[in-house]
Write a protein that holds these residues in place. Structure first.
Motif, PDB file in Angstrom:
ATOM      1  N   PRO A 213     -29.599 -12.501 -23.344  1.00 30.56           N
ATOM      2  CA  PRO A 213     -29.328 -12.318 -24.777  1.00 30.56           C
ATOM      3  C   PRO A 213     -28.851 -13.603 -25.451  1.00 30.56           C
ATOM      4  O   PRO A 213     -28.240 -14.460 -24.811  1.00 30.56           O
ATOM      5  CB  PRO A 213     -28.217 -11.272 -24.806  1.00 30.56           C
ATOM      6  CG  PRO A 213     -28.204 -10.660 -23.466  1.00 30.56           C
ATOM      7  CD  PRO A 213     -28.745 -11.664 -22.518  1.00 30.56           C
ATOM      8  N   LEU A 214     -29.115 -13.704 -26.742  1.00 33.44           N
ATOM      9  CA  LEU A 214     -28.763 -14.885 -27.522  1.00 33.44           C
ATOM     10  C   LEU A 214     -27.277 -15.209 -27.406  1.00 33.44           C
ATOM     11  O   LEU A 214     -26.887 -16.362 -27.262  1.00 33.44           O
ATOM     12  CB  LEU A 214     -29.139 -14.663 -28.993  1.00 33.44           C
ATOM     13  CG  LEU A 214     -28.847 -15.820 -29.930  1.00 33.44           C
ATOM     14  CD1 LEU A 214     -29.789 -16.975 -29.624  1.00 33.44           C
ATOM     15  CD2 LEU A 214     -28.982 -15.408 -31.374  1.00 33.44           C
ATOM     16  N   GLN A 215     -26.458 -14.182 -27.431  1.00 37.00           N
ATOM     17  CA  GLN A 215     -25.005 -14.372 -27.388  1.00 37.00           C
ATOM     18  C   GLN A 215     -24.568 -15.044 -26.080  1.00 37.00           C
ATOM     19  O   GLN A 215     -23.558 -15.715 -26.050  1.00 37.00           O
ATOM     20  CB  GLN A 215     -24.330 -12.999 -27.542  1.00 37.00           C
ATOM     21  CG  GLN A 215     -22.864 -13.035 -27.889  1.00 37.00           C
ATOM     22  CD  GLN A 215     -21.979 -12.971 -26.669  1.00 37.00           C
ATOM     23  OE1 GLN A 215     -22.338 -12.416 -25.650  1.00 37.00           O
ATOM     24  NE2 GLN A 215     -20.796 -13.550 -26.782  1.00 37.00           N
ATOM     25  N   ARG A 216     -25.358 -14.893 -25.015  1.00 39.57           N
ATOM     26  CA  ARG A 216     -25.024 -15.542 -23.739  1.00 39.57           C
ATOM     27  C   ARG A 216     -25.770 -16.859 -23.551  1.00 39.57           C
ATOM     28  O   ARG A 216     -25.387 -17.683 -22.728  1.00 39.57           O
ATOM     29  CB  ARG A 216     -25.337 -14.596 -22.580  1.00 39.57           C
ATOM     30  CG  ARG A 216     -24.367 -13.406 -22.534  1.00 39.57           C
ATOM     31  CD  ARG A 216     -24.626 -12.519 -21.344  1.00 39.57           C
ATOM     32  NE  ARG A 216     -24.422 -13.232 -20.084  1.00 39.57           N
ATOM     33  CZ  ARG A 216     -24.829 -12.781 -18.895  1.00 39.57           C
ATOM     34  NH1 ARG A 216     -25.474 -11.638 -18.813  1.00 39.57           N
ATOM     35  NH2 ARG A 216     -24.600 -13.485 -17.799  1.00 39.57           N
ATOM     36  N   ARG A 217     -26.871 -17.056 -24.300  1.00 39.52           N
ATOM     37  CA  ARG A 217     -27.648 -18.297 -24.185  1.00 39.52           C
ATOM     38  C   ARG A 217     -26.986 -19.458 -24.911  1.00 39.52           C
ATOM     39  O   ARG A 217     -27.095 -20.598 -24.505  1.00 39.52           O
ATOM     40  CB  ARG A 217     -29.032 -18.097 -24.800  1.00 39.52           C
ATOM     41  CG  ARG A 217     -30.066 -17.576 -23.829  1.00 39.52           C
ATOM     42  CD  ARG A 217     -31.386 -17.401 -24.518  1.00 39.52           C
ATOM     43  NE  ARG A 217     -31.293 -16.294 -25.466  1.00 39.52           N
ATOM     44  CZ  ARG A 217     -32.250 -15.918 -26.293  1.00 39.52           C
ATOM     45  NH1 ARG A 217     -33.388 -16.571 -26.316  1.00 39.52           N
ATOM     46  NH2 ARG A 217     -32.102 -14.909 -27.098  1.00 39.52           N
ATOM     47  N   VAL A 218     -26.327 -19.160 -26.044  1.00 41.45           N
ATOM     48  CA  VAL A 218     -25.748 -20.211 -26.884  1.00 41.45           C
ATOM     49  C   VAL A 218     -24.515 -20.778 -26.203  1.00 41.45           C
ATOM     50  O   VAL A 218     -23.659 -20.026 -25.733  1.00 41.45           O
ATOM     51  CB  VAL A 218     -25.387 -19.628 -28.274  1.00 41.45           C
ATOM     52  CG1 VAL A 218     -24.670 -20.644 -29.129  1.00 41.45           C
ATOM     53  CG2 VAL A 218     -26.641 -19.139 -28.963  1.00 41.45           C
TER      54      VAL A 218
END
Length: 150
Positions: free
Chosen positions: A57-62
């Motif tokens: 998920p984006l929240q973990r990629r950033v």
């Protein structure tokens, strides 16, 4: 008016959606429009917030960096030129309390108020606030006023 010309009132009769999952005769039996297999076909399925189908998920990629102080105090700044303008209009008296600043909507009732030093004071005004900058205190006292910390 004839019996064969009678119609229900406009908007009173709604075409109901086809009832699903009640056998093959209904035309929507079998899988009951859910398709074959997979999470969405099962009962009790609910997608998690931020779920991207197994992709990271984006929240973990950033990347995350820095520090956030949980004890930080946020102050609402009010400059001296604003106070002088309000005083010139007759909206403030010689003593300005927190309640006066809130009444004039320069701050909300739960805000911490800090008086900032932009501008000049020409009137001697006593100001009450949570904090003052050094330049603000010197400007207030130079004009003959008083800076009181609450």
């Amino acid at each position: 008016m004839s019996l064969h010309k009678l119609n229900p009132a406009e908007g009173s009769v709604k075409k109901s959606a086809k009832i699903i999952g009640r056998g093959q005769g209904s035309g929507k039996g079998g899988t009951a429009t859910r398709g074959h297999k997979g999470a969405k076909s099962r009962s009790g399925y609910s997608k998690k917030v931020g779920f991207e189908g197994g992709q990271m998920p984006l929240q973990r990629r950033v990347p995350k960096f820095g520090f956030t102080n949980i004890n930080r105090k946020e102050y609402t700044g009010i400059n001296l030129d604003v106070i002088q303008a309000y005083y010139d209009e007759g909206r403030f008296s010689d003593t300005i309390k927190l309640s006066d600043l809130i009444a004039e909507r320069l701050a909300s009732k739960n805000d911490l108020i800090k008086i900032l030093g932009r501008g000049e004071l020409s009137a001697s005004i006593n100001i009450e606030a949570h904090k003052f900058t050094g330049t603000a205190v010197s400007s207030i006292e130079k004009a003959g006023g008083q800076a009181t910390t609450v």
